[in-house]
Design a protein around this motif. Structure first.
Motif, PDB file in Angstrom:
ATOM      1  N   CYS B  89     -12.317   6.785  -1.696  1.00  9.32           N
ATOM      2  CA  CYS B  89     -11.469   6.475  -2.848  1.00  9.32           C
ATOM      3  C   CYS B  89      -9.988   6.531  -2.495  1.00  9.32           C
ATOM      4  N   VAL B  90      -9.651   6.925  -1.249  1.00 11.95           N
ATOM      5  CA  VAL B  90      -8.265   6.850  -0.796  1.00 11.95           C
ATOM      6  C   VAL B  90      -7.861   5.373  -0.657  1.00 11.95           C
ATOM      7  N   GLY B  91      -8.854   4.504  -0.424  1.00 12.41           N
ATOM      8  CA  GLY B  91      -8.600   3.066  -0.403  1.00 12.41           C
ATOM      9  C   GLY B  91      -8.126   2.584  -1.765  1.00 12.41           C
ATOM     10  N   ALA B  92      -8.743   3.100  -2.828  1.00 11.86           N
ATOM     11  CA  ALA B  92      -8.331   2.741  -4.194  1.00 11.86           C
ATOM     12  C   ALA B  92      -6.916   3.237  -4.463  1.00 11.86           C
ATOM     13  N   ILE B  93      -6.586   4.442  -3.950  1.00  8.54           N
ATOM     14  CA  ILE B  93      -5.243   4.996  -4.147  1.00  8.54           C
ATOM     15  C   ILE B  93      -4.194   4.102  -3.471  1.00  8.54           C
ATOM     16  N   SER B  94      -4.467   3.673  -2.230  1.00  6.14           N
ATOM     17  CA  SER B  94      -3.527   2.787  -1.522  1.00  6.14           C
ATOM     18  C   SER B  94      -3.336   1.493  -2.298  1.00  6.14           C
ATOM     19  N   SER B  95      -4.446   0.929  -2.779  1.00  6.98           N
ATOM     20  CA  SER B  95      -4.378  -0.338  -3.494  1.00  6.98           C
ATOM     21  C   SER B  95      -3.568  -0.189  -4.791  1.00  6.98           C
ATOM     22  N   LEU B  96      -3.770   0.934  -5.510  1.00  7.40           N
ATOM     23  CA  LEU B  96      -3.022   1.172  -6.755  1.00  7.40           C
ATOM     24  C   LEU B  96      -1.537   1.366  -6.451  1.00  7.40           C
ATOM     25  N   GLN B  97      -1.244   2.073  -5.323  1.00  9.79           N
ATOM     26  CA  GLN B  97       0.166   2.284  -4.972  1.00  9.79           C
ATOM     27  C   GLN B  97       0.854   0.963  -4.620  1.00  9.79           C
ATOM     28  N   GLN B  98       0.128   0.063  -3.978  1.00  2.00           N
ATOM     29  CA  GLN B  98       0.687  -1.265  -3.684  1.00  2.00           C
ATOM     30  C   GLN B  98       0.950  -2.038  -4.974  1.00  2.00           C
ATOM     31  N   GLN B  99       0.006  -1.943  -5.928  1.00  4.32           N
ATOM     32  CA  GLN B  99       0.211  -2.608  -7.225  1.00  4.32           C
ATOM     33  C   GLN B  99       1.457  -2.070  -7.915  1.00  4.32           C
ATOM     34  N   ILE B 100       1.668  -0.732  -7.816  1.00  7.95           N
ATOM     35  CA  ILE B 100       2.844  -0.113  -8.434  1.00  7.95           C
ATOM     36  C   ILE B 100       4.124  -0.621  -7.784  1.00  7.95           C
ATOM     37  N   ASP B 101       4.130  -0.714  -6.433  1.00  8.33           N
ATOM     38  CA  ASP B 101       5.306  -1.233  -5.727  1.00  8.33           C
ATOM     39  C   ASP B 101       5.627  -2.651  -6.198  1.00  8.33           C
ATOM     40  N   THR B 102       4.584  -3.501  -6.288  1.00 10.41           N
ATOM     41  CA  THR B 102       4.777  -4.900  -6.712  1.00 10.41           C
ATOM     42  C   THR B 102       5.328  -4.950  -8.135  1.00 10.41           C
ATOM     43  N   LEU B 103       4.730  -4.156  -9.041  1.00  7.24           N
ATOM     44  CA  LEU B 103       5.172  -4.155 -10.438  1.00  7.24           C
ATOM     45  C   LEU B 103       6.609  -3.651 -10.564  1.00  7.24           C
ATOM     46  N   GLN B 104       6.968  -2.614  -9.759  1.00  8.01           N
ATOM     47  CA  GLN B 104       8.337  -2.084  -9.837  1.00  8.01           C
ATOM     48  C   GLN B 104       9.352  -3.137  -9.382  1.00  8.01           C
ATOM     49  N   THR B 105       8.989  -3.894  -8.343  1.00  6.85           N
ATOM     50  CA  THR B 105       9.879  -4.962  -7.871  1.00  6.85           C
ATOM     51  C   THR B 105      10.027  -6.038  -8.942  1.00  6.85           C
ATOM     52  N   GLN B 106       8.889  -6.465  -9.531  1.00  6.92           N
ATOM     53  CA  GLN B 106       8.934  -7.500 -10.573  1.00  6.92           C
ATOM     54  C   GLN B 106       9.740  -7.033 -11.786  1.00  6.92           C
TER      55      GLN B 106
END
Lengths: 138, 138
Positions: B89-106
């Motif tokens: 589930c650390v894979g899910a954490i990485s994926s969620l953190q990437q989504q957060i980075d993308t959303l923060q940039t947008q």
């Protein structure tokens, strides 16, 4: 001298896992490359949460080039479970999902405002090239 | 008749954990309320990843009202590890953190555009009450 991970081959001191398990650290010990003697805490939580036998099995089932990443993720999960025995790293997942929900709402609001401002601007330019003397939609 | 979780007290069939471990399911079995006999798959992955002994210990160390949540999070983690033996589930954490980075940039881009459009609009209104005949900053 050939080295495997953090352990010198033939060195007297066992890896952190074998030391904790009080067993002889074999030349081809599956733990040794990932649990060096100078990081004893790293194995302790993994052993507490997953159990040495399960970790051994999980590593054996993976190709060597993926074992480092598997150990890192298990160490992360184990530390999270020790810090938070109820939710473990699933607590982090819930928290990240909440952050995503909040960011998506903020983004939708900001994008809606961009559209609104653009429409207003376009309307004021197309109105004979002049804007109204005062904003009416704010 | 008193019931505890998914198991009828005194019923002949053992809970899913005791069935898998081939042991007698005691009246006060720590697993029985969370691993009912009709959900055998639920315990299998938890046992494979954490080991029954560790799960037992972890549950015993928690107050009863927190054990249900602890089991849910362990089932989630174990299923994630079985699906993805390298990252779990650390894979899910990485994926969620990437989504957060993308959303923060947008979000930062959208907010910057809102500020830009507002400044332009304010400037056009304050310029003798008229906007320029064509946009100059687009």
């Amino acid at each position: 001298m050939k080295e495997s991970g953090g352990r010198k081959q033939g060195a007297a001191s066992p890896c952190a896992a074998c030391k904790l398990l009080r067993r002889r650290c074999a030349h081809d010990c599956v733990f040794a490359p990932y649990f060096p003697a100078d990081e004893p805490h790293k194995f302790a939580n993994v052993h507490k949460v997953f159990g040495a036998s399960n970790v051994n099995k999980m590593l054996q089932e993976l190709p060597v080039h993926q074992r480092g990443d598997a150990v890192s993720s298990m160490v992360y999960e184990a530390n999270a479970r020790v810090r938070d025995p109820v939710y473990g790293c699933v607590g982090a997942i819930s928290s990240l999902q909440q952050q995503i929900d909040t960011l998506q709402t903020q983004l939708a609001l900001a994008q809606a405002e961009v559209v609104h401002l653009r429409v207003r601007q376009t309307a004021s330019y197309s109105h004979h090239g002049f804007a109204p003397t005062s904003p009416t939609n704010s």
